[in-house]
Every structure is written in structure tokens, then in C-alpha cells.
Motif scaffolding. Structure first.
Motif, PDB file in Angstrom:
ATOM      1  N   ARG A  68       0.839  -1.198   0.000  1.00 40.17           N
ATOM      2  CA  ARG A  68       0.000   0.000   0.000  1.00 40.17           C
ATOM      3  C   ARG A  68       0.872   1.245   0.000  1.00 40.17           C
ATOM      4  O   ARG A  68       1.838   1.359   0.765  1.00 40.17           O
ATOM      5  CB  ARG A  68      -0.931  -0.004   1.212  1.00 40.17           C
ATOM      6  N   THR A  69       0.540   2.203  -0.877  1.00 34.98           N
ATOM      7  CA  THR A  69       1.285   3.455  -0.952  1.00 34.98           C
ATOM      8  C   THR A  69       0.765   4.442   0.088  1.00 34.98           C
ATOM      9  O   THR A  69      -0.248   4.206   0.758  1.00 34.98           O
ATOM     10  CB  THR A  69       1.165   4.076  -2.352  1.00 34.98           C
ATOM     11  N   LYS A  70       1.456   5.564   0.202  1.00 35.75           N
ATOM     12  CA  LYS A  70       1.091   6.568   1.191  1.00 35.75           C
ATOM     13  C   LYS A  70      -0.241   7.216   0.836  1.00 35.75           C
ATOM     14  O   LYS A  70      -0.532   7.503  -0.327  1.00 35.75           O
ATOM     15  CB  LYS A  70       2.184   7.637   1.270  1.00 35.75           C
ATOM     16  N   LEU A  71      -1.053   7.443   1.850  1.00 31.71           N
ATOM     17  CA  LEU A  71      -2.365   8.053   1.663  1.00 31.71           C
ATOM     18  C   LEU A  71      -2.210   9.559   1.522  1.00 31.71           C
ATOM     19  O   LEU A  71      -1.611  10.220   2.372  1.00 31.71           O
ATOM     20  CB  LEU A  71      -3.268   7.718   2.849  1.00 31.71           C
ATOM     21  N   THR A  72      -2.749  10.121   0.444  1.00 35.70           N
ATOM     22  CA  THR A  72      -2.660  11.554   0.189  1.00 35.70           C
ATOM     23  C   THR A  72      -3.994  12.227   0.511  1.00 35.70           C
ATOM     24  O   THR A  72      -5.033  11.578   0.615  1.00 35.70           O
ATOM     25  CB  THR A  72      -2.293  11.816  -1.278  1.00 35.70           C
ATOM     26  N   TRP A  73      -3.915  13.548   0.654  1.00 32.50           N
ATOM     27  CA  TRP A  73      -5.136  14.297   0.940  1.00 32.50           C
ATOM     28  C   TRP A  73      -6.116  14.232  -0.221  1.00 32.50           C
ATOM     29  O   TRP A  73      -7.334  14.279  -0.020  1.00 32.50           O
ATOM     30  CB  TRP A  73      -4.797  15.753   1.251  1.00 32.50           C
ATOM     31  N   ARG A  74      -5.593  14.124  -1.430  1.00 28.18           N
ATOM     32  CA  ARG A  74      -6.466  14.013  -2.603  1.00 28.18           C
ATOM     33  C   ARG A  74      -7.295  12.732  -2.529  1.00 28.18           C
ATOM     34  O   ARG A  74      -8.496  12.748  -2.824  1.00 28.18           O
ATOM     35  CB  ARG A  74      -5.614  14.034  -3.873  1.00 28.18           C
ATOM     36  N   VAL A  75      -6.676  11.637  -2.115  1.00 27.07           N
ATOM     37  CA  VAL A  75      -7.387  10.366  -1.981  1.00 27.07           C
ATOM     38  C   VAL A  75      -8.406  10.450  -0.846  1.00 27.07           C
ATOM     39  O   VAL A  75      -9.518   9.919  -0.957  1.00 27.07           O
ATOM     40  CB  VAL A  75      -6.387   9.218  -1.745  1.00 27.07           C
ATOM     41  N   VAL A  76      -8.056  11.113   0.254  1.00 22.78           N
ATOM     42  CA  VAL A  76      -8.974  11.258   1.387  1.00 22.78           C
ATOM     43  C   VAL A  76     -10.214  12.057   0.981  1.00 22.78           C
ATOM     44  O   VAL A  76     -11.351  11.668   1.300  1.00 22.78           O
ATOM     45  CB  VAL A  76      -8.259  11.930   2.576  1.00 22.78           C
ATOM     46  N   VAL A  77     -10.014  13.163   0.272  1.00 15.73           N
ATOM     47  CA  VAL A  77     -11.143  13.986  -0.167  1.00 15.73           C
ATOM     48  C   VAL A  77     -12.010  13.216  -1.152  1.00 15.73           C
ATOM     49  O   VAL A  77     -13.248  13.252  -1.079  1.00 15.73           O
ATOM     50  CB  VAL A  77     -10.630  15.295  -0.792  1.00 15.73           C
ATOM     51  N   LEU A  78     -11.368  12.489  -2.078  1.00 13.40           N
ATOM     52  CA  LEU A  78     -12.127  11.705  -3.040  1.00 13.40           C
ATOM     53  C   LEU A  78     -12.905  10.581  -2.357  1.00 13.40           C
ATOM     54  O   LEU A  78     -14.039  10.274  -2.737  1.00 13.40           O
ATOM     55  CB  LEU A  78     -11.172  11.131  -4.092  1.00 13.40           C
ATOM     56  N   SER A  79     -12.320   9.992  -1.314  1.00  9.19           N
ATOM     57  CA  SER A  79     -13.012   8.961  -0.544  1.00  9.19           C
ATOM     58  C   SER A  79     -14.203   9.549   0.211  1.00  9.19           C
ATOM     59  O   SER A  79     -15.254   8.894   0.334  1.00  9.19           O
ATOM     60  CB  SER A  79     -12.047   8.295   0.438  1.00  9.19           C
ATOM     61  N   PHE A  80     -14.045  10.766   0.718  1.00  8.86           N
ATOM     62  CA  PHE A  80     -15.148  11.432   1.412  1.00  8.86           C
ATOM     63  C   PHE A  80     -16.322  11.668   0.457  1.00  8.86           C
ATOM     64  O   PHE A  80     -17.485  11.418   0.807  1.00  8.86           O
ATOM     65  CB  PHE A  80     -14.671  12.757   1.998  1.00  8.86           C
ATOM     66  N   ILE A  81     -16.010  12.117  -0.768  1.00  5.85           N
ATOM     67  CA  ILE A  81     -17.070  12.371  -1.751  1.00  5.85           C
ATOM     68  C   ILE A  81     -17.709  11.050  -2.176  1.00  5.85           C
ATOM     69  O   ILE A  81     -18.936  10.967  -2.350  1.00  5.85           O
ATOM     70  CB  ILE A  81     -16.493  13.125  -2.966  1.00  5.85           C
ATOM     71  N   CYS A  82     -16.893  10.001  -2.338  1.00  7.48           N
ATOM     72  CA  CYS A  82     -17.441   8.686  -2.686  1.00  7.48           C
ATOM     73  C   CYS A  82     -18.337   8.151  -1.573  1.00  7.48           C
ATOM     74  O   CYS A  82     -19.398   7.568  -1.838  1.00  7.48           O
ATOM     75  CB  CYS A  82     -16.298   7.699  -2.955  1.00  7.48           C
TER      76      CYS A  82
END
Length: 379
Positions: A68-82
Motif C-alpha cells: 500500500r502506498t502513502k495516503l494523500t489528501w487528494r485520496v482522502v477527499v475523493l473517498s469522502f465524496i465517494c
């Protein structure tokens, strides 16, 4: 869920999506049982994603901790919207519409998901219309056939063709209403329809966003776990705004607990991982076109478990659904083959001399040198 041969590339996603729809159909049955038991549906949605998060979080940690790669803020925001579009918002809009209309009508509106997904996939360029090609025409026709079949299954009953008989009879509500009550019911039906249609739109939008998330963070267990955590926070906050009764949040060993465990662990826990994998492998349109199958399974399970009857409309609608699925799958397969042929045609061609030909060429030159040496010796 690794890769496989060309046959597995088609068979495994199809089998996975059929399994997903069967499990999701079971969720509708448990929703009906939980409502009959008096459980608040907002609390059920909150518990659903809470159980899903508790199940997926340790699973994602142990399975994907090495690659698993490092979690970025972009992924966190996209996960929140999903989590908002495909989880808390879509589910709460759906159950609110179900309360104002009926479970059957709400299930019927989910067949708008393939049409919404097809339009959004065209807008975000995940799909090409290619109306002049056979594959484009098949995908378009299959999408509308699936929607038409599911609508026919729901709104046209016809003769009773139930091959088995249940002791439990179907319950009909709303018979002999006062004119004022009938007018209020019509108003509620319009509002409920809008809520259900909005739920379908947000679910289709989630499929598009999920394809984006799978590309940026291709770890299905981790991304699904994060999305379920986001949905849990949103659903709990929404449920607490409307219902703070402790009795509604108390779980016992009854149908409420069974509904929460089934919908949370199996439907939102395991099946969302499978669904994310299918979206990454075959695209959002492929995943959405299986939604009409859920209505067919719900009709059969409702007849077996809840005593509801099967009608001729169910059989005719099932035929159209199967035809629509086959048309879309054929179109996607044809599109994939055409893309592979186009890639092969674009490969640069280079002239490569065969080793045997190269060797024979060298032997010929050696023979000519040897003949020249013999001639010079004779002179």
C-alpha cells in the motif's frame, strides 16, 4: 482477484456482478423485515456502514500493508465524496423515498442507474458513444432494454404464474383511502419519486468517482474501508439529527441485528470490494448494467420469503433484462476486440532477418571467397 486468461477477463467480472446483485437483493428483503420490526432506517444505514468499517479496516491493514502506498489528501477527499454520493446520501435518499412510496417502486427506480451512468460516462469520457459502430449500438440498446425490462417487471403484473404457494399472503396497504388521504398519498408519491431518482443519480455519480479513485489509489480493500469510514461518520451525524432515542440504537439478537450484520459485513463490506474491482476491470457502465437483475432476484425472494406473488410481467421483464445484459456484454466485448486490433495495427513493423537466412548468406559469401582463392592459385 488477480488477472487471468481472456476467458476469465469476461467470466469472472460477470459472475462477480451477478453475485453482487443477489446480495444487494437480500438487503432489500432485510430492509423490509427491519421496517416491519419498527427500526428507524436512518439508524440502520448508520449501523450498516459502522459494521462495514469494523470489518474492512483490519482486513485492509493485513492484506495490503506491504504494497500500500502513502495516503494523500487528494485520496482522502475523493473517498469522502465517494462515501457521500455512494453511501450515506444515496442510501438515506433511497430509504426516504421508499417510506413515501413503496419498496417495490423504490426498487424500480434503481433501474435508472444504467441510464444515468451511461450519460455520466459519456460526459467524463469513460465510454464512447460510437453510434455508427455495432458495439456502440449494442451498448445503447442493451442499456434501454434493461431499463424497459425492469420497469415492465414492476409496473405490469399480468396473470399469476407463481409455481409455488406460500401460507403468507401479500399485504396490500392503502385500500379504501379517504379522498384527502388519497391526495396526500399522491403528493408523497411525487416527492418520494424525486428522492428515489436523486438517489439513483448520486449512485451513478459514485460509480464514475469510484473509477477515478481506483486509478489513483488501486488498493480495493483500503479504499473501500476509508469510504465506509466516511459514510459512517456522515450517516451517524445525519441519524442523530433526526432520532436520538436510545431505544432505536439498541441492538438485540433479533432481525435488527441480522439486518445490520448482513447489510454491513456482507453487502457493504465484502460486495463493495468486489464492485470496486469490477469497476476498475470493466468500467462503470459494465457495473451499472447489472442493476436490473436485483429487481428480478427481489421478486423471486419476496415470493419465497414474504409470500408475494409472481406475475407474467415479472417473466416478460426478466426476458428483456437478460437480452439487455447480453447486448451490453457483447458490445463491451466487441469494443475490447476492436481496440486490441487497432493497437496491433499501430505497432511498427521492422524487417528481421531469420537466423537461418543470415547463416546461409554468410556461407554463400564464404563459398565465393573460397572460389576466388582457388582461381588465383591456378593462375
Amino acid at each position: 482477484m488477480g488477472g487471468g486468461g481472456s476467458g476469465d477477463d469476461v467470466a469472472r467480472p460477470v459472475a462477480a456482478m451477478v453475485l453482487v446483485q443477489v446480495v444487494f437483493a437480500g438487503v432489500n428483503i432485510f430492509y423490509k423485515l427491519a421496517v416491519s420490526n419498527g427500526m428507524d432506517m436512518r439508524v440502520l444505514v448508520a449501523y450498516r456502514y459502522l459494521f462495514a468499517s469494523a470489518f474492512l479496516a483490519p482486513l485492509a491493514y493485513f492484506i495490503e500493508r506491504r504494497n500500500r502506498t502513502k495516503l494523500t489528501w487528494r485520496v482522502v477527499v475523493l473517498s469522502f465524496i465517494c462515501g457521500l454520493t455512494g453511501g450515506s446520501l444515496a442510501q438515506n435518499l433511497y430509504i426516504s423515498g421508499m417510506k413515501l412510496t413503496s419498496a417495490t417502486f423504490a426498487s424500480a427506480t434503481t433501474n435508472l442507474i444504467p441510464a444515468f451512468t451511461f450519460l455520466l460516462a459519456l460526459i467524463f469520457r469513460y465510454e464512447r458513444l460510437a453510434i455508427r459502430s455495432c458495439s456502440g449500438q449494442a451498448k445503447l440498446a442493451g442499456t434501454f432494454l434493461g431499463v424497459a425490462g425492469a420497469m415492465l417487471l414492476t409496473f405490469y403484473k399480468g396473470a399469476d404464474i407463481t409455481p409455488w404457494h406460500s401460507r403468507r399472503g401479500p399485504q396490500h396497504a392503502g385500500a379504501g383511502l379517504h379522498p384527502a388521504a388519497a391526495e396526500a398519498e399522491a403528493t408523497n408519491r411525487v416527492m418520494g419519486s424525486l428522492l428515489c431518482i436523486s438517489s439513483c443519480f448520486f449512485y451513478a455519480l459514485w460509480l464514475i468517482l469510484q473509477a477515478k479513485l481506483s486509478k489513483e489509489y488501486p488498493f480495493h480493500y483500503s479504499s473501500t474501508a476509508i469510504m465506509c469510514v466516511m459514510s459512517t461518520l456522515q450517516s451517524v451525524a445525519f441519524a442523530l439529527c433526526y432520532d436520538r432515542d436510545v431505544a432505536q440504537w439498541r441492538l438485540r439478537f433479533d432481525v435488527r441485528l441480522l439486518s445490520v450484520v448482513y447489510s454491513g459485513v456482507l453487502a457493504s463490506g465484502v460486495m463493495l470490494v468486489v464492485l470496486s474491482w469490477c469497476v476498475k476491470r470493466r468500467g462503470p457502465l459494465f457495473a451499472s448494467v447489472f442493476n436490473p437483475l436485483m429487481l428480478l432476484v427481489v421478486a423471486v425472494l419476496s415470493s419465497l420469503l414474504l409470500g408475494e406473488k409472481l406475475h407474467l410481467g415479472s417473466a416478460l421483464g426478466a426476458v428483456l433484462i437478460v437480452m439487455g445484459l447480453y447486448a451490453v456484454l457483447w458490445g463491451k466485448g466487441r469494443e475490447t476486440k476492436d481496440a486490441e486490433v487497432a493497437k496491433v495495427g499501430e505497432l511498427p513493423t521492422t524487417c528481421i532477418t531469420h537466423p537461418d537466412h543470415q547463416q546461409s548468406e554468410e556461407d554463400r559469401w564464404k563459398q565465393q571467397d573460397h572460389q576466388q582463392q582457388q582461381r588465383s592459385t591456378r593462375r
